[in-house]
Scaffold this active site. Structure first.
Site, PDB file in Angstrom:
ATOM      1  CG  HIS A 308      -2.077   0.932   1.094  1.00  0.00           C
ATOM      2  ND1 HIS A 308      -1.977   2.261   1.381  1.00  0.00           N
ATOM      3  CD2 HIS A 308      -3.329   0.718   0.646  1.00  0.00           C
ATOM      4  CE1 HIS A 308      -3.136   2.839   1.128  1.00  0.00           C
ATOM      5  NE2 HIS A 308      -3.973   1.929   0.675  1.00  0.00           N
ATOM      6  CG  ASP A 365      -8.760  -3.983  -2.435  1.00  0.00           C
ATOM      7  OD1 ASP A 365      -9.919  -3.915  -2.002  1.00  0.00           O
ATOM      8  OD2 ASP A 365      -8.198  -3.053  -3.025  1.00  0.00           O
TER       9      ASP A 365
HETATM   10  N1  ACO Z   1       4.194  -7.681  -5.018  1.00  0.00           N
HETATM   11  C1  ACO Z   1       5.535  -7.721  -5.202  1.00  0.00           C
HETATM   12  N2  ACO Z   1       6.335  -6.641  -5.061  1.00  0.00           N
HETATM   13  C2  ACO Z   1       5.770  -5.472  -4.727  1.00  0.00           C
HETATM   14  C3  ACO Z   1       4.375  -5.350  -4.529  1.00  0.00           C
HETATM   15  C4  ACO Z   1       3.581  -6.509  -4.680  1.00  0.00           C
HETATM   16  N3  ACO Z   1       2.253  -6.446  -4.494  1.00  0.00           N
HETATM   17  N4  ACO Z   1       4.066  -4.069  -4.216  1.00  0.00           N
HETATM   18  C5  ACO Z   1       5.227  -3.407  -4.224  1.00  0.00           C
HETATM   19  N5  ACO Z   1       6.259  -4.238  -4.524  1.00  0.00           N
HETATM   20  C6  ACO Z   1       7.700  -3.909  -4.554  1.00  0.00           C
HETATM   21  C7  ACO Z   1       8.057  -3.082  -5.784  1.00  0.00           C
HETATM   22  O1  ACO Z   1       8.436  -3.908  -6.860  1.00  0.00           O
HETATM   23  C8  ACO Z   1       9.178  -2.239  -5.242  1.00  0.00           C
HETATM   24  O2  ACO Z   1      10.344  -3.049  -5.174  1.00  0.00           O
HETATM   25  P1  ACO Z   1      11.805  -2.391  -5.370  1.00  0.00           P
HETATM   26  O3  ACO Z   1      11.973  -1.419  -4.238  1.00  0.00           O
HETATM   27  O4  ACO Z   1      12.746  -3.554  -5.311  1.00  0.00           O
HETATM   28  O5  ACO Z   1      11.792  -1.714  -6.720  1.00  0.00           O
HETATM   29  C9  ACO Z   1       8.754  -1.925  -3.806  1.00  0.00           C
HETATM   30  O6  ACO Z   1       7.926  -3.053  -3.437  1.00  0.00           O
HETATM   31  C10 ACO Z   1       7.982  -0.627  -3.658  1.00  0.00           C
HETATM   32  O7  ACO Z   1       6.905  -0.645  -4.605  1.00  0.00           O
HETATM   33  P2  ACO Z   1       6.203   0.635  -5.206  1.00  0.00           P
HETATM   34  O8  ACO Z   1       5.492   0.276  -6.467  1.00  0.00           O
HETATM   35  O9  ACO Z   1       7.198   1.765  -5.275  1.00  0.00           O
HETATM   36  O10 ACO Z   1       5.155   0.996  -4.079  1.00  0.00           O
HETATM   37  P3  ACO Z   1       3.987   2.002  -4.224  1.00  0.00           P
HETATM   38  O11 ACO Z   1       3.753   2.549  -2.871  1.00  0.00           O
HETATM   39  O12 ACO Z   1       4.201   2.957  -5.334  1.00  0.00           O
HETATM   40  O13 ACO Z   1       2.760   1.072  -4.691  1.00  0.00           O
HETATM   41  C11 ACO Z   1       0.876  -0.362  -4.703  1.00  0.00           C
HETATM   42  C12 ACO Z   1       1.715   0.665  -3.899  1.00  0.00           C
HETATM   43  C13 ACO Z   1       0.480   0.227  -6.077  1.00  0.00           C
HETATM   44  C14 ACO Z   1      -0.415  -0.614  -3.916  1.00  0.00           C
HETATM   45  C15 ACO Z   1       1.704  -1.647  -4.882  1.00  0.00           C
HETATM   46  O14 ACO Z   1       2.089  -2.163  -3.628  1.00  0.00           O
HETATM   47  C16 ACO Z   1       0.951  -2.721  -5.691  1.00  0.00           C
HETATM   48  O15 ACO Z   1       0.999  -2.699  -6.929  1.00  0.00           O
HETATM   49  N6  ACO Z   1       0.220  -3.664  -4.987  1.00  0.00           N
HETATM   50  C17 ACO Z   1      -0.576  -4.653  -5.659  1.00  0.00           C
HETATM   51  C18 ACO Z   1      -1.887  -4.028  -6.106  1.00  0.00           C
HETATM   52  C19 ACO Z   1      -2.842  -3.792  -4.955  1.00  0.00           C
HETATM   53  O16 ACO Z   1      -3.040  -4.637  -4.097  1.00  0.00           O
HETATM   54  N7  ACO Z   1      -3.468  -2.600  -4.958  1.00  0.00           N
HETATM   55  C20 ACO Z   1      -4.478  -2.244  -3.947  1.00  0.00           C
HETATM   56  C21 ACO Z   1      -4.079  -1.038  -3.173  1.00  0.00           C
HETATM   57  S1  ACO Z   1      -5.204  -0.786  -1.851  1.00  0.00           S
HETATM   58  C22 ACO Z   1      -6.543  -0.020  -2.486  1.00  0.00           C
HETATM   59  O17 ACO Z   1      -6.565   0.551  -3.555  1.00  0.00           O
HETATM   60  C23 ACO Z   1      -7.785  -0.029  -1.614  1.00  0.00           C
END
Ligand code: ACO
Length: 430
Positions: A308, A365
């Site tokens: 998140h 979620d």
């Molecule tokens: N699975 C694997 N790796 C992940 C995940 C994941 N779900 N989420 C983040 N990471 C990793 C990224 O690859 C990144 O790795 P790195 O530092 O080695 O490059 C690191 O964790 C940080 O990720 P970001 O994308 O920079 O985090 P951000 O805060 O921008 O994104 C997000 C948050 C979009 C929710 C992300 O965690 C994601 O895509 N999750 C899956 C989708 C999801 O569940 N969305 C629902 C959000 S809640 C809602 O809307 C109610």
């Protein structure tokens, strides 16, 4: 004395002081409105990782501590004691209603649940296989054609009427989109039912049979709506604010928010969670295989329902919904291979260094899809339900923005990195 922060341009030595906008709780904001005037520069912050777009009184989140409060009241207390429509009142008006106020509020919503028959024809015009979110985006936008007086957006009476209409009509639009996609007859709203009961009967009833919603289903869905009702300046709420900042009709602004919610990184995530769990459960991949895939950056796979932008320790909504998820499955009986896969995935990921180091925890979620599935809600309706819940948050922020003394059109700036000035070349010479 106003607290200030000094920003210095290390190249020119120019410096300027900027006032701090003090938060009641959480991080303060540096007011950089005059930054360009003072230093000839803008701030650069793609994805708004460190930028406040507004000051707001509605929702407080502390992502580090896993705190979520609506108008100051912890989400745990609202989840235990309140109902969705009471939470709607709280978000919109800032205080909990007394019983007369709540009765009036519920009555106002009930009064507006019907859709214009023209809207019925409008929904019938969609292809039978249209995604219900596509129908919802279109239908909510189309409401602006039915209520043109809503364009008078600064009128407080207009704002309140738009709030009632949107809250009331979203369940009808949602349920009718579903019925249309199935080729089933539309079921009209029943004013004697509660908000959630009414939605369930419009979704699942048939004109030929009596239908009584299961009280446990009503409770589970009511909880889901409470937990998703607002989440401060997320992508869809910021979209509503930006679209509404041009003084667009509220139905157009909310329709823009629904579009933003649709994406898999936001509201589309719970649908993706179920697809992922089904894929793992039905394939010969083990849960561990899938976790390894999600850790491999070249795979393009992420663990849906994990991570998140704001919550970096735990998502308080996830804890509440996880409990409901187990209760529902226990009381309804029967096994759930999807939940078994989910629990194994949760366990393995939470013990894995990749997820621990990046502070990736299950978000709301991860569990909400399992609940919706158990309620018999089809996959393509998951984000529609989320939109139903978030409508009150969107409308509350839209109203707050329009009533703000600092209201103005939202207009971010950019750092231009394209070509310098060059001459047009005639097509024959290219
Ligand atoms: N699975 C694997 N790796 C992940 C995940 C994941 N779900 N989420 C983040 N990471 C990793 C990224 O690859 C990144 O790795 P790195 O530092 O080695 O490059 C690191 O964790 C940080 O990720 P970001 O994308 O920079 O985090 P951000 O805060 O921008 O994104 C997000 C948050 C979009 C929710 C992300 O965690 C994601 O895509 N999750 C899956 C989708 C999801 O569940 N969305 C629902 C959000 S809640 C809602 O809307 C109610």
């Amino acid at each position: 004395m106003t607290r200030t922060v000094t920003i210095t341009d290390n190249e020119t030595g120019n410096k300027a002081d900027f006032p701090v906008r003090e938060a009641k709780e959480g991080s303060h904001g540096i007011n950089i409105k005059t930054l360009h005037k003072e230093l000839g520069m803008y701030t650069y912050d793609p994805g708004f990782l460190g930028t406040c777009s507004c000051a707001s009184d509605i929702t407080f989140i502390d992502g580090g501590k896993g705190i979520l409060r609506y108008r100051g009241i912890p989400i745990e207390q609202l989840a235990e004691h309140s109902t969705f429509t009471e939470v709607c009142y709280l978000l919109l008006h800032g205080e909990l209603p007394d019983s007369n106020q709540l009765d009036d509020f519920n009555h106002n919503i009930t009064d507006h649940t019907l859709l214009h028959e023209g809207m019925r024809r409008f929904i019938n015009g969609f292809n039978h296989d249209a995604h219900p979110m596509a129908m919802m985006v279109g239908s909510v936008g189309a409401l602006s054609a039915f209520y043109p007086s809503a364009s008078n957006v600064h009128d407080h009476g207009v704002q309140d009427k738009a709030a009632y209409r949107l809250l009331a009509k979203m369940p009808t639009i949602a349920a009718w989109s579903y019925k249309h996609s199935k080729g089933l007859p539309f079921i009209y709203p029943q004013n004697s039912l509660s908000y959630v009961e009414n939605f369930l009967q419009m979704m699942f009833a048939f004109p030929t049979e009596d239908y009584t919603p299961d009280p446990l289903h009503v409770k589970a869905l009511d909880l889901m709506l409470i937990l998703h009702a607002d989440h401060e300046q997320n992508a869809s709420t910021s979209t509503v604010r930006l679209a509404g900042s041009s003084e667009a009709n509220p139905y157009a602004a909310i329709s823009a928010g629904i579009s933003s919610l649709w994406g898999p990184s936001h509201g589309g995530a719970n649908e993706k969670v179920i697809r992922m769990l089904t894929d793992i459960t039905e394939s010969d991949k083990t849960v561990q295989d899938y976790v390894e895939l999600a850790k491999d950056k070249n795979s393009g796979v992420r663990l849906m329902g994990f991570g998140h932008r704001v919550y970096k320790n735990f998502d308080p909504r996830a804890s509440l919904i996880r409990d409901m998820c187990h209760k529902l499955l226990k009381e309804m009986g029967g096994s759930s291979p999807l939940l078994d896969t989910a629990m194994e995935l949760e366990r393995i990921a939470l013990e894995d260094d990749y997820f621990i180091e990046r502070k990736l925890y299950p978000n709301v979620d991860f569990y909400s899809g399992i609940i919706l599935r158990r309620l018999g809600i089809p996959l393509n309706m998951f984000t529609v339900i989320f939109a139903m819940a978030r409508t009150v948050g969107w409308v509350s922020h839209w109203r707050e923005m329009l009533r703000d003394d600092e209201f103005r059109i939202g207009r971010p700036r950019q750092v231009y990195e394209g070509s310098g000035m060059r001459d047009y070349v005639d097509i024959s010479k290219r």
